[in-house]
Design a protein around this motif. Structure first.
Motif, short mmCIF file in Angstrom:
data_model
loop_
_atom_site.label_atom_id
_atom_site.label_comp_id
_atom_site.label_asym_id
_atom_site.label_seq_id
_atom_site.Cartn_x
_atom_site.Cartn_y
_atom_site.Cartn_z
N LYS A 1 0.83 -1.21 0.00
CA LYS A 1 0.00 0.00 0.00
C LYS A 1 0.86 1.25 0.00
CE LYS A 1 -4.21 -1.95 1.90
NZ LYS A 1 -5.29 -1.84 2.89
N LYS A 2 1.99 1.22 0.69
CA LYS A 2 2.91 2.36 0.65
C LYS A 2 3.44 2.57 -0.76
CE LYS A 2 4.60 2.39 5.42
NZ LYS A 2 5.81 2.22 6.28
N GLU A 3 3.75 1.49 -1.44
CA GLU A 3 4.24 1.60 -2.82
C GLU A 3 3.16 2.21 -3.72
OE1 GLU A 3 5.51 -2.23 -4.08
OE2 GLU A 3 7.25 -2.30 -2.71
N ARG A 4 1.92 1.78 -3.55
CA ARG A 4 0.82 2.32 -4.34
C ARG A 4 0.63 3.81 -4.07
NH1 ARG A 4 -4.31 -1.45 -3.73
NH2 ARG A 4 -5.14 0.23 -5.07
N ILE A 5 0.74 4.22 -2.81
CA ILE A 5 0.59 5.63 -2.46
C ILE A 5 1.71 6.45 -3.12
CG2 ILE A 5 0.70 7.29 -0.56
CD1 ILE A 5 -0.68 5.19 1.17
#
Length: 252
Positions: free
Chosen positions: A210-214
């Motif tokens: 999710k951090k990568e997507r953000i």
């Protein structure tokens, strides 16, 4: 040795772990109680062995005296066996059985009871009356010791068997059941810890995705010239999942 790697076939859950711990506690309590019972029975067994030895020695001396006493009767009055058998109608000496509780084990005990009148009061009235009475008293004492010896021998046999069974149970609990339960507890604990580690790794992986997507979304916005709101940055910094709350979970 028999319980080195043995364990119960059980599904590793928190409830199973609690059940196994309760069973282990019960096994420890049962082992302690059986150990105390075995020690109490062993002490009583040793006392009985000592009493049997004393009773046998006493029995030998009394029978020796009784034999000499009967020889004196035969010498002074002749053979009175036929007269004794004709006069005997009812038994004067009787045996009463009772039970004695020793650490939950019922041991039989026998007592001699003198019931009725003497059927041989007139025997030896002409001659040898004193020797006959002495012989009778001696044999009565011999019967009393014999009954006591029979009681001790019976208790000896029963206690010997009960002690063997109790010791086998103590050894089974100590060397088979307790190690088996302990191995099962270790197995369940290990599996639960492994499951917790896997769950923690999965959550960390989801958080990283999710951090990568953000980060990718922010780069796209910056590339398009769309400014990122401060509140959004603060929200993203405080709660990484706030913007993607409705997204489906990532399955691995």
């Amino acid at each position: 040795m028999s319980g080195t790697n043995a364990k119960f076939n059980i599904f590793p859950t928190r409830m199973a772990l609690t059940t196994m711990k309760n069973r282990y506690k019960g096994a420890v309590t049962g082992h302690s109680l059986l150990k105390r019972k075995s020690e109490a029975l062993t002490r009583r067994f040793r006392d009985i062995v000592s009493k049997i030895d004393q009773a046998k020695r006493k029995m030998g001396k009394i029978l020796q005296i009784a034999s000499f006493s009967y020889a004196e009767v035969k010498y002074s009055t002749g053979d009175i066996g036929f007269q004794i058998r004709e006069s005997a109608k009812l038994a004067q000496l009787k045996v009463k059985a009772r039970q004695e509780n020793v650490s939950g084990v019922m041991l039989p005990a026998f007592d001699m009871i003198v019931d009725g009148q003497n059927a041989f009061e007139l025997t030896g009235l002409g001659r040898g009356g004193q020797q006959i009475q002495k012989c009778k008293d001696t044999y009565q004492k011999a019967i009393q010791v014999l009954i006591e010896l029979a009681s001790l021998q019976t208790a000896f046999v029963i206690l010997d068997e009960v002690i063997k069974v109790t010791n086998r149970r103590v050894n089974a609990i100590e060397h088979v059941i307790m190690p088996k339960i302990d191995n099962t507890i270790k197995f369940i604990t290990s599996e639960l810890d492994e499951g917790d580690r896997e769950e923690f790794f999965r959550l960390k992986k989801v958080q990283g995705k999710k951090k990568e997507r953000i980060a990718v979304e922010e780069q796209k916005r910056l590339a398009l010239g769309v400014p990122v709101a401060a509140t959004g940055d603060a929200t993203a910094g405080n709660n990484l999942f706030a913007e993607f709350e409705q997204d489906p979970d990532v399955m691995f």
